[in-house]
Write a protein that holds these residues in place. Sequence first.
Motif, mmCIF file in Angstrom:
data_model
loop_
_atom_site.group_PDB
_atom_site.id
_atom_site.type_symbol
_atom_site.label_atom_id
_atom_site.label_comp_id
_atom_site.label_asym_id
_atom_site.label_seq_id
_atom_site.Cartn_x
_atom_site.Cartn_y
_atom_site.Cartn_z
ATOM 1 N N UNK A 152 29.814 52.122 54.928
ATOM 2 C CA UNK A 152 29.348 52.157 53.535
ATOM 3 C C UNK A 152 30.476 52.586 52.612
ATOM 4 N N UNK A 153 30.356 52.209 51.356
ATOM 5 C CA UNK A 153 31.337 52.627 50.358
ATOM 6 C C UNK A 153 32.421 51.614 50.075
ATOM 7 N N UNK A 154 32.336 50.428 50.672
ATOM 8 C CA UNK A 154 33.352 49.410 50.441
ATOM 9 C C UNK A 154 33.361 48.914 48.999
ATOM 10 N N UNK A 155 34.532 48.464 48.560
ATOM 11 C CA UNK A 155 34.703 47.983 47.186
ATOM 12 C C UNK A 155 35.314 46.593 47.196
ATOM 13 N N UNK A 156 34.709 45.681 46.428
ATOM 14 C CA UNK A 156 35.250 44.345 46.219
ATOM 15 C C UNK A 156 35.544 44.171 44.738
ATOM 16 N N UNK A 157 36.746 43.761 44.425
ATOM 17 C CA UNK A 157 37.151 43.525 43.036
ATOM 18 C C UNK A 157 37.537 42.066 42.892
ATOM 19 N N UNK A 158 36.787 41.342 42.069
ATOM 20 C CA UNK A 158 37.077 39.945 41.767
ATOM 21 C C UNK A 158 37.837 39.902 40.443
ATOM 22 N N UNK A 159 39.108 39.532 40.508
ATOM 23 C CA UNK A 159 39.963 39.557 39.320
ATOM 24 C C UNK A 159 39.886 38.225 38.593
ATOM 25 N N UNK A 160 39.759 38.298 37.269
ATOM 26 C CA UNK A 160 39.648 37.091 36.467
ATOM 27 C C UNK A 160 40.375 37.289 35.139
ATOM 28 N N UNK A 161 40.132 36.410 34.187
ATOM 29 C CA UNK A 161 40.730 36.510 32.856
ATOM 30 C C UNK A 161 39.618 36.463 31.825
ATOM 31 N N UNK A 162 39.374 37.588 31.182
ATOM 32 C CA UNK A 162 38.324 37.677 30.176
ATOM 33 C C UNK A 162 37.074 38.316 30.728
ATOM 34 N N UNK A 163 36.474 39.209 29.955
ATOM 35 C CA UNK A 163 35.199 39.786 30.343
ATOM 36 C C UNK A 163 34.107 38.736 30.213
ATOM 37 N N UNK A 164 32.950 39.001 30.793
ATOM 38 C CA UNK A 164 31.826 38.068 30.676
ATOM 39 C C UNK A 164 31.434 37.901 29.210
#
Length: 318
Positions: A152-164
Amino acid sequence: MLPAADLTGRVALVAGATRGAGRAMAVELGRAGALVYVTGRTTRERVSEVGRATETIEQTAELVTGAGGTGVAVPTDHLEPEQVRALVERIDREQGRLDILVNSLWGGDRLIEFDTKVWDLDLAGGLRMFRLGVDAHVITGHYALPLLIRRPGGLVVEVTDGTASFNRTYRGSLCYDITKNVPHRIAFGLAAELKEYGGTAVSLTPGFLRSEEMLDRFGVTEETWRDAIAKEPHFAIAESPALIGRAVRALAGDPDKARWSGRSLSSGQLAKEYGFTDADGTRPDCFGYFEDVVLGGRDAGPEDYRTPAAAPSSPGGA
């Protein structure tokens, strides 16, 4: 301000760490003590289609180690499922765990055709953007997440350009617009899928990034970047890659990071939340500036969205 994160004993994979934001995120995770696998297609022996031979994953790994972590460079084309499978099997074999996955895969800037109708654009280039910015992210998640959810506690970061929010404004090129909106939905979906395993998934964007490629485009360096403001006034709100690097470091070290799961975040937003600054000691709010001033017509300048004007922060991001 929260104390600087200590990620000693954590294992991270930064996919797409050759340069720019990916490199900076890898280095800051290393600065916090993490062991970081850095991947990409440009090595000292081979150059990717991006064509920037001076930036390699080996350099990134050395910077990670120099910052205090352990950097491991693994040449990987994340569009090749068997290469990604082999990468994850290696991490499992060597470490037996994966705590942080940063999906910073891209390399499609040269393919963007702004202000070009979809019927006039180069179709092959547009579809290639989907491969680089969408397919590669899904392939990587498919193979890496079974290792990440073991604890538990894993982190996934999806990098993009621009906030939603910002990307509700059309980004000027259909294939680019689609590609840079997809990571928000990937993070949203992964947040739901990871919840039962105690995992967190977010999408994250830098502001107007002073990447190596952008500095070259304006003919400046990180030391002389302000000289480009005369040519492009909005560049005054630009941020160094260190800001998004510190954002990922702060997220990874936050025991309450699950509160962000499924959300679209920016480097500037997290700088305010966690109290860190850019390398020059300021805290730029790029998306506030663009939404209020550039798109909203507010009578203000970039200096009103870059605070505080303080002394440079420490390498740890204090």
